[in-house]
Design a protein around this motif. Structure first.
Motif, PDB file in Angstrom:
ATOM      1  N   VAL A 141       0.844  -1.207   0.000  1.00 54.69           N
ATOM      2  CA  VAL A 141       0.000   0.000   0.000  1.00 54.69           C
ATOM      3  C   VAL A 141       0.875   1.251   0.000  1.00 54.69           C
ATOM      4  O   VAL A 141       0.611   2.218  -0.734  1.00 54.69           O
ATOM      5  CB  VAL A 141      -0.938   0.000   1.225  1.00 54.69           C
ATOM      6  N   LEU A 142       1.930   1.236   0.820  1.00 54.88           N
ATOM      7  CA  LEU A 142       2.814   2.400   0.927  1.00 54.88           C
ATOM      8  C   LEU A 142       3.620   2.608  -0.355  1.00 54.88           C
ATOM      9  O   LEU A 142       3.820   3.744  -0.793  1.00 54.88           O
ATOM     10  CB  LEU A 142       3.753   2.221   2.123  1.00 54.88           C
ATOM     11  N   VAL A 143       4.095   1.523  -0.959  1.00 57.21           N
ATOM     12  CA  VAL A 143       4.849   1.624  -2.218  1.00 57.21           C
ATOM     13  C   VAL A 143       3.962   2.185  -3.319  1.00 57.21           C
ATOM     14  O   VAL A 143       4.384   3.032  -4.115  1.00 57.21           O
ATOM     15  CB  VAL A 143       5.407   0.242  -2.620  1.00 57.21           C
ATOM     16  N   GLU A 144       2.720   1.727  -3.361  1.00 56.95           N
ATOM     17  CA  GLU A 144       1.777   2.247  -4.361  1.00 56.95           C
ATOM     18  C   GLU A 144       1.511   3.730  -4.139  1.00 56.95           C
ATOM     19  O   GLU A 144       1.380   4.499  -5.099  1.00 56.95           O
ATOM     20  CB  GLU A 144       0.469   1.453  -4.280  1.00 56.95           C
ATOM     21  N   LYS A 145       1.466   4.146  -2.884  1.00 55.41           N
ATOM     22  CA  LYS A 145       1.244   5.561  -2.568  1.00 55.41           C
ATOM     23  C   LYS A 145       2.406   6.409  -3.084  1.00 55.41           C
ATOM     24  O   LYS A 145       2.198   7.481  -3.671  1.00 55.41           O
ATOM     25  CB  LYS A 145       1.087   5.739  -1.055  1.00 55.41           C
ATOM     26  N   ILE A 146       3.640   5.933  -2.871  1.00 57.60           N
ATOM     27  CA  ILE A 146       4.813   6.661  -3.361  1.00 57.60           C
ATOM     28  C   ILE A 146       4.796   6.738  -4.888  1.00 57.60           C
ATOM     29  O   ILE A 146       5.094   7.780  -5.486  1.00 57.60           O
ATOM     30  CB  ILE A 146       6.113   5.982  -2.872  1.00 57.60           C
ATOM     31  N   ASN A 147       4.429   5.639  -5.536  1.00 60.10           N
ATOM     32  CA  ASN A 147       4.364   5.629  -7.001  1.00 60.10           C
ATOM     33  C   ASN A 147       3.335   6.636  -7.519  1.00 60.10           C
ATOM     34  O   ASN A 147       3.595   7.357  -8.489  1.00 60.10           O
ATOM     35  CB  ASN A 147       4.019   4.230  -7.513  1.00 60.10           C
ATOM     36  N   ARG A 155       7.917  17.582  -9.654  1.00 63.37           N
ATOM     37  CA  ARG A 155       8.354  18.124  -8.360  1.00 63.37           C
ATOM     38  C   ARG A 155       8.253  17.045  -7.281  1.00 63.37           C
ATOM     39  O   ARG A 155       9.167  16.878  -6.467  1.00 63.37           O
ATOM     40  CB  ARG A 155       7.503  19.340  -7.986  1.00 63.37           C
ATOM     41  N   ASN A 156       7.152  16.306  -7.269  1.00 59.85           N
ATOM     42  CA  ASN A 156       6.988  15.222  -6.303  1.00 59.85           C
ATOM     43  C   ASN A 156       8.061  14.162  -6.500  1.00 59.85           C
ATOM     44  O   ASN A 156       8.658  13.668  -5.536  1.00 59.85           O
ATOM     45  CB  ASN A 156       5.607  14.588  -6.459  1.00 59.85           C
ATOM     46  N   ASP A 190       6.649  -4.875  -7.364  1.00 67.75           N
ATOM     47  CA  ASP A 190       6.301  -3.458  -7.205  1.00 67.75           C
ATOM     48  C   ASP A 190       7.536  -2.625  -6.854  1.00 67.75           C
ATOM     49  O   ASP A 190       7.719  -1.515  -7.377  1.00 67.75           O
ATOM     50  CB  ASP A 190       5.247  -3.292  -6.111  1.00 67.75           C
ATOM     51  N   ILE A 191       8.373  -3.151  -5.979  1.00 68.11           N
ATOM     52  CA  ILE A 191       9.577  -2.422  -5.575  1.00 68.11           C
ATOM     53  C   ILE A 191      10.547  -2.298  -6.756  1.00 68.11           C
ATOM     54  O   ILE A 191      11.136  -1.234  -6.983  1.00 68.11           O
ATOM     55  CB  ILE A 191      10.261  -3.116  -4.382  1.00 68.11           C
ATOM     56  N   LEU A 192      10.716  -3.382  -7.513  1.00 68.77           N
ATOM     57  CA  LEU A 192      11.591  -3.334  -8.694  1.00 68.77           C
ATOM     58  C   LEU A 192      11.116  -2.280  -9.684  1.00 68.77           C
ATOM     59  O   LEU A 192      11.921  -1.516 -10.236  1.00 68.77           O
ATOM     60  CB  LEU A 192      11.620  -4.700  -9.388  1.00 68.77           C
ATOM     61  N   SER A 193       9.808  -2.228  -9.907  1.00 67.36           N
ATOM     62  CA  SER A 193       9.243  -1.247 -10.833  1.00 67.36           C
ATOM     63  C   SER A 193       9.522   0.179 -10.358  1.00 67.36           C
ATOM     64  O   SER A 193       9.846   1.065 -11.160  1.00 67.36           O
ATOM     65  CB  SER A 193       7.739  -1.476 -10.970  1.00 67.36           C
ATOM     66  N   SER A 194       9.416   0.405  -9.060  1.00 66.94           N
ATOM     67  CA  SER A 194       9.669   1.738  -8.503  1.00 66.94           C
ATOM     68  C   SER A 194      11.143   2.116  -8.626  1.00 66.94           C
ATOM     69  O   SER A 194      11.475   3.272  -8.912  1.00 66.94           O
ATOM     70  CB  SER A 194       9.247   1.784  -7.034  1.00 66.94           C
ATOM     71  N   LEU A 195      12.025   1.165  -8.404  1.00 69.49           N
ATOM     72  CA  LEU A 195      13.467   1.452  -8.449  1.00 69.49           C
ATOM     73  C   LEU A 195      13.916   1.946  -9.819  1.00 69.49           C
ATOM     74  O   LEU A 195      14.885   2.705  -9.925  1.00 69.49           O
ATOM     75  CB  LEU A 195      14.261   0.199  -8.065  1.00 69.49           C
TER      76      LEU A 195
END
Length: 440
Positions: A141-147, A155-156, A190-195
């Motif tokens: 949930v938190l990773v999705e929020k950051i994405n 800017r974000n 999800d984490i790999l995608s964010s990285l």
């Protein structure tokens, strides 16, 4: 008369700045206090500086990022760079837009307030806590929020990255990878995608992603993951391999990495993944401690003919990487044998000389040199083939236009080898001239 004309012209120019065009036959003057003092356009996200002057957020942020430390209107030194949203002006602008919608004016949307470093840090601390407790659902949930926050604005995204997102996500990836890959596949993907949008990664993030558990997890994604999982895994591996030799050494110890890399090149899923796979392969065959064994495995899988085929229609970046790998593989007898056995090897290599880039030309010269120099003396087939496809003329031209000293030495040696065979193969029988008329 002249001054009057100039005054009229200046007044017309200034009046145009104050007009918003609606329908074809109508125009509307924008109130002065609705316009940004910098861009002179209708403000979409009005914010107020510590000097009390209101600007459009994008304009004033660009002004500050350019290194300006004073208020554009008052010329006062900015004691604080905090931008306070001016909700009163924004509502007035929105009401004015609604009142004039019959003239083609669209209502400006209510802007989202950019995330603050404090909010980012708070979410990161919760991600760290959830990953240490292997709380997959909470962390997801938190990773999705950051994405989602990162997608809202540049800017974000900048705020998230500058506050250490890479090391937080890398540590979370290592925690879940060390527990159970099969059970935590969702959050790991999800984490790999964010990285992939947090590059470049710092030293602390590298240490987490370069751990044995993390590397094995990424190799698992290369083998068993879906299209997005394989793409993201190879992108992260490419980033790691380019940053530190230790990551290449650790990756080379994982036996399962060779086949999925080869498959990514053979069955491409997207250009970015193909280039990344080629780059990781190059690092493995050229600088890993087990490069000879790894090269042998790639050669036996059929990498040499695959690279040659990629050269035929490949773009610049792909050609450079493919030629770099070929140059390394052809340093070994096993790799050269595979190159000799492919009918397109020499024609494609010679074709790429002086046609792609200086780097590609240097690699192509090196590969041709290795193939011709190491061929058995009693055969001479590769040298003859090189002559037939125009290698002699291309190498002469290369020496004329200029190249590195290393390539010049190889080109000169190649010309000597080619010239010996050229003298044999280009002998002309006198019978060919029997129909020619002699001049009187």
């Amino acid at each position: 008369m002249i001054s009057t004309w100039r005054e009229r012209r200046a007044s017309r120019r200034n009046s145009k700045k104050n007009i918003v065009k609606g329908d074809l036959n109508m125009s509307l003057t924008v109130p002065t206090h609705f316009r940004c003092p910098i861009s002179l356009e209708l403000m979409k996200d009005p914010v107020t500086l510590c000097t009390g002057i209101t600007y459009d957020r994008q304009s004033i942020e660009t002004w500050v990022e350019a290194g300006n430390k004073k208020c554009p209107v008052t010329n006062q030194v900015l004691r604080s760079l905090e931008l306070i949203p001016n909700h009163a002006i924004r509502r007035m602008i929105q009401d004015w837009c609604v009142q004039n919608r019959n003239m083609g004016i669209e209502r400006i949307p209510t802007p989202r307030i950019p995330i603050s470093p404090f909010e980012v840090s708070e979410i990161f601390s919760r991600i760290t806590k959830a990953s240490r407790g292997v709380d997959q659902d909470g962390c997801r949930v938190l990773v999705e929020k950051i994405n989602n926050l990162g997608k809202e604005s540049e800017r974000n995204k900048s705020c998230i990255v500058s506050n250490g997102s890479a090391k937080v996500f890398a540590a979370a990836f290592e925690s879940f990878a060390a527990s159970s890959i099969e059970k935590t596949t969702g959050i790991l993907e999800d984490i790999l995608s964010s990285l992939t949008w947090m590059f470049p990664i710092d030293a602390e993030a590298q240490s987490h992603l370069g751990s044995r558990a993390s590397l094995r997890c990424m190799v698992w994604f290369l083998k068993c993951g879906g299209i997005s999982g394989r793409r993201n895994a190879v992108l992260v591996l490419k980033e790691l391999s380019a940053l530190d030799q230790r990551h290449i050494d650790a990756l080379a110890e994982i036996e399962d990495v060779i086949e999925p890399l080869f498959k990514l090149i053979k069955e491409p899923i997207c250009p970015t993944a193909t280039k990344s796979a080629l780059l990781v392969t190059y690092y493995l065959v050229s600088s890993s401690p087990r490069h000879s064994q790894i090269t042998s495995k790639f050669a036996n899988l059929g990498l040499v003919p695959l690279l040659v085929e990629n050269l035929v229609e490949g773009e610049k970046s792909v050609c450079e990487k493919a030629l770099a790998i070929l140059d390394t593989i052809c340093s070994y007898a096993e790799g050269r044998e595979k190159a000799y056995n492919h009918a397109l090897t020499m024609p494609v290599l010679v074709k790429k000389l002086l046609r792609v880039s200086n780097l590609a030309t240097e690699f192509a010269v090196s590969v041709v040199w290795k193939l011709c120099k190491n061929e058995k003396r009693d055969k001479g087939g590769v040298i003859v083939e090189a002559l037939q496809v125009g290698a002699f003329q291309k190498l002469l031209l290369l020496l004329q236009v200029g190249c590195s000293e290393r390539s010049k030495e190889k080109a000169t040696e190649l010309l000597k080898l080619l010239n010996l065979q050229r003298m044999k193969s280009e002998c002309i029988d006198t019978v060919d001239f029997k129909e020619l008329r002699r001049p009187i």
